[in-house]
Design a protein around this motif. Sequence first.
Motif, PDB file in Angstrom:
ATOM      1  N   VAL A 197      31.797  40.034  47.264  1.00  0.00           N
ATOM      2  CA  VAL A 197      32.450  39.105  46.481  1.00  0.00           C
ATOM      3  C   VAL A 197      33.482  37.935  47.292  1.00  0.00           C
ATOM      4  O   VAL A 197      32.667  36.802  46.316  1.00  0.00           O
ATOM      5  N   LEU A 198      33.833  37.838  47.778  1.00  0.00           N
ATOM      6  CA  LEU A 198      34.962  36.840  49.318  1.00  0.00           C
ATOM      7  C   LEU A 198      33.408  36.144  49.655  1.00  0.00           C
ATOM      8  O   LEU A 198      33.620  34.773  50.406  1.00  0.00           O
ATOM      9  N   GLN A 199      31.992  36.764  50.544  1.00  0.00           N
ATOM     10  CA  GLN A 199      31.427  36.485  50.585  1.00  0.00           C
ATOM     11  C   GLN A 199      30.533  34.921  49.860  1.00  0.00           C
ATOM     12  O   GLN A 199      30.475  33.904  50.327  1.00  0.00           O
ATOM     13  N   ALA A 200      30.312  35.308  48.393  1.00  0.00           N
ATOM     14  CA  ALA A 200      29.971  34.890  47.653  1.00  0.00           C
ATOM     15  C   ALA A 200      30.947  34.015  47.536  1.00  0.00           C
ATOM     16  O   ALA A 200      30.244  32.477  46.348  1.00  0.00           O
ATOM     17  N   LYS A 201      32.012  34.006  47.869  1.00  0.00           N
ATOM     18  CA  LYS A 201      32.953  32.547  46.968  1.00  0.00           C
ATOM     19  C   LYS A 201      32.938  32.660  45.691  1.00  0.00           C
ATOM     20  O   LYS A 201      33.602  31.466  45.113  1.00  0.00           O
ATOM     21  N   ASP A 202      32.893  34.104  44.849  1.00  0.00           N
ATOM     22  CA  ASP A 202      33.588  34.111  43.651  1.00  0.00           C
ATOM     23  C   ASP A 202      34.988  34.461  43.283  1.00  0.00           C
ATOM     24  O   ASP A 202      34.513  35.742  43.300  1.00  0.00           O
ATOM     25  N   ILE A 203      35.627  33.431  42.862  1.00  0.00           N
ATOM     26  CA  ILE A 203      36.412  34.127  42.645  1.00  0.00           C
ATOM     27  C   ILE A 203      37.126  34.581  41.604  1.00  0.00           C
ATOM     28  O   ILE A 203      38.026  35.845  41.284  1.00  0.00           O
ATOM     29  N   PRO A 204      36.266  33.819  40.328  1.00  0.00           N
ATOM     30  CA  PRO A 204      36.161  34.667  39.044  1.00  0.00           C
ATOM     31  C   PRO A 204      36.163  36.748  39.559  1.00  0.00           C
ATOM     32  O   PRO A 204      37.423  37.250  38.912  1.00  0.00           O
ATOM     33  N   SER A 205      35.087  36.743  40.164  1.00  0.00           N
ATOM     34  CA  SER A 205      34.794  38.741  39.835  1.00  0.00           C
ATOM     35  C   SER A 205      36.373  38.676  41.050  1.00  0.00           C
ATOM     36  O   SER A 205      36.614  40.147  41.017  1.00  0.00           O
ATOM     37  N   ALA A 206      36.599  38.415  42.221  1.00  0.00           N
ATOM     38  CA  ALA A 206      37.425  38.442  43.123  1.00  0.00           C
ATOM     39  C   ALA A 206      38.880  39.039  41.602  1.00  0.00           C
ATOM     40  O   ALA A 206      39.557  40.104  42.134  1.00  0.00           O
ATOM     41  N   GLU A 207      38.686  37.882  41.177  1.00  0.00           N
ATOM     42  CA  GLU A 207      40.946  38.021  40.561  1.00  0.00           C
ATOM     43  C   GLU A 207      40.285  39.176  39.858  1.00  0.00           C
ATOM     44  O   GLU A 207      41.339  40.334  39.200  1.00  0.00           O
ATOM     45  N   THR A 208      39.327  39.589  39.214  1.00  0.00           N
ATOM     46  CA  THR A 208      39.077  41.056  37.895  1.00  0.00           C
ATOM     47  C   THR A 208      39.460  42.286  39.136  1.00  0.00           C
ATOM     48  O   THR A 208      39.612  43.302  38.185  1.00  0.00           O
ATOM     49  N   LEU A 209      39.229  42.033  40.751  1.00  0.00           N
ATOM     50  CA  LEU A 209      38.945  43.287  41.324  1.00  0.00           C
ATOM     51  C   LEU A 209      40.350  44.040  41.558  1.00  0.00           C
ATOM     52  O   LEU A 209      40.689  44.726  42.239  1.00  0.00           O
ATOM     53  N   LEU A 210      40.895  42.419  41.922  1.00  0.00           N
ATOM     54  CA  LEU A 210      42.657  42.780  42.271  1.00  0.00           C
ATOM     55  C   LEU A 210      43.043  42.402  41.366  1.00  0.00           C
ATOM     56  O   LEU A 210      44.450  42.440  41.819  1.00  0.00           O
ATOM     57  N   ALA A 211      42.616  43.275  40.425  1.00  0.00           N
ATOM     58  CA  ALA A 211      44.005  43.159  38.651  1.00  0.00           C
ATOM     59  C   ALA A 211      45.013  43.857  38.998  1.00  0.00           C
ATOM     60  O   ALA A 211      45.854  43.453  39.346  1.00  0.00           O
TER      61      ALA A 211
END
Length: 384
Positions: free
Chosen positions: A187-201
């Motif tokens: 997800v961070l490779q793609a710089k996908d912040i919304p998905s990263a926020e979900t994963l790190l909730a």
Amino acid sequence: MRNWLLPENIADILPATARQVESAKAAMLERFRTYGYELVCPPLIEYIDSLVYDGDTALVMKTFKLDDQMSGRQLGLRADITPQVARIDAHLLSSRQGVTRLCYAGSVLHTVPESAMRSREPLQVGAELYGSSDVGADLEIVDLMLASLEGVGVGGLTLDIGHVGIFRALAAAAALPAPLTAELFGVLQAKDIPSAETLLAGAAEPFRSALLALPGLYGPDALSRASQCLPALPEIRQALADMQAVADSVAGRATVNFDLSDLRGTAYHTGLMFAAYAPGWSDALARGGRYDNVGDKFGRARPATGFSLDLRDLVRVLPQRSPAMGIRVAGADAGRAREAIAALRAAGEVLVIDYLGESATALNCDRALVWRADGWQVEPFASH
């Protein structure tokens, strides 16, 4: 017609370009030699287990596979020479306890191209340094990488610098499970912040905020901003210092850009990562980084750093080398002039036997070997 069409993203290299490529390859290998790197030539094919790293799904998908009729085991056509060189250092050169420098040049094969315009048969040239964890080894590799590009006429270089150890240190400090870490990595490779926020909730602070900050930490000033917003973990402090050391080492030679979320190609990388860009190319011309302990699967874990490039990517800027003009020999004279022909070839001359009475231009010859009263003589060859 279908019998001679080549597969997509596979192409011949014709005479003039082939000479350019081979000359550039020879020049790079000679440069490597002057830095103390020894040439190795791994096989194009070997058991698949030796060609891929555990968990490196991208490399597995990129590797052609086939069954070995002799052993019954699965073979692979190499998609990357780096694992093979790591095997050589760990296994075949295991008696060496100090630093080992190895280099290589050879074709690799990819099941699919890395981009629409790239070949599925890259000509991979690279250098690897084993046995030193000192940042000086990384600086040596970066210097050699830039010198190799400069040596074939690439100018206006930009060096992107990253460090996968920062992500790994934060994930470990946050006690993220391995599956979550792997997913977040992508997800961070793609710089996908919304998905990263979900994963790190549910992740603990300050590590959650630090991981979410990584995609924004890019640009020339990224290190100063990172030192302000990332936790002062020892691994992170060292990583930032190493990145700065690389930047300082190329000052005035290349434009520097930092990217703390650039995690491309890091299935086996463990620390510093770097990539060289230049105007006119959409992708990196050379990539490298640290991949410590990758030889563990072959019985010896050692610090390692290196880089590689695809020489086919550089074809349009490789130095033009006009072929040397030759000496024409009439086909009827070739037998009688055998000794004279051999002597001239031994002296480095190009001798072309003319069977059809062709022109000087067609034969690329400006002289001719002719019989005179005092023996075989080289004279100007006039076109006809």
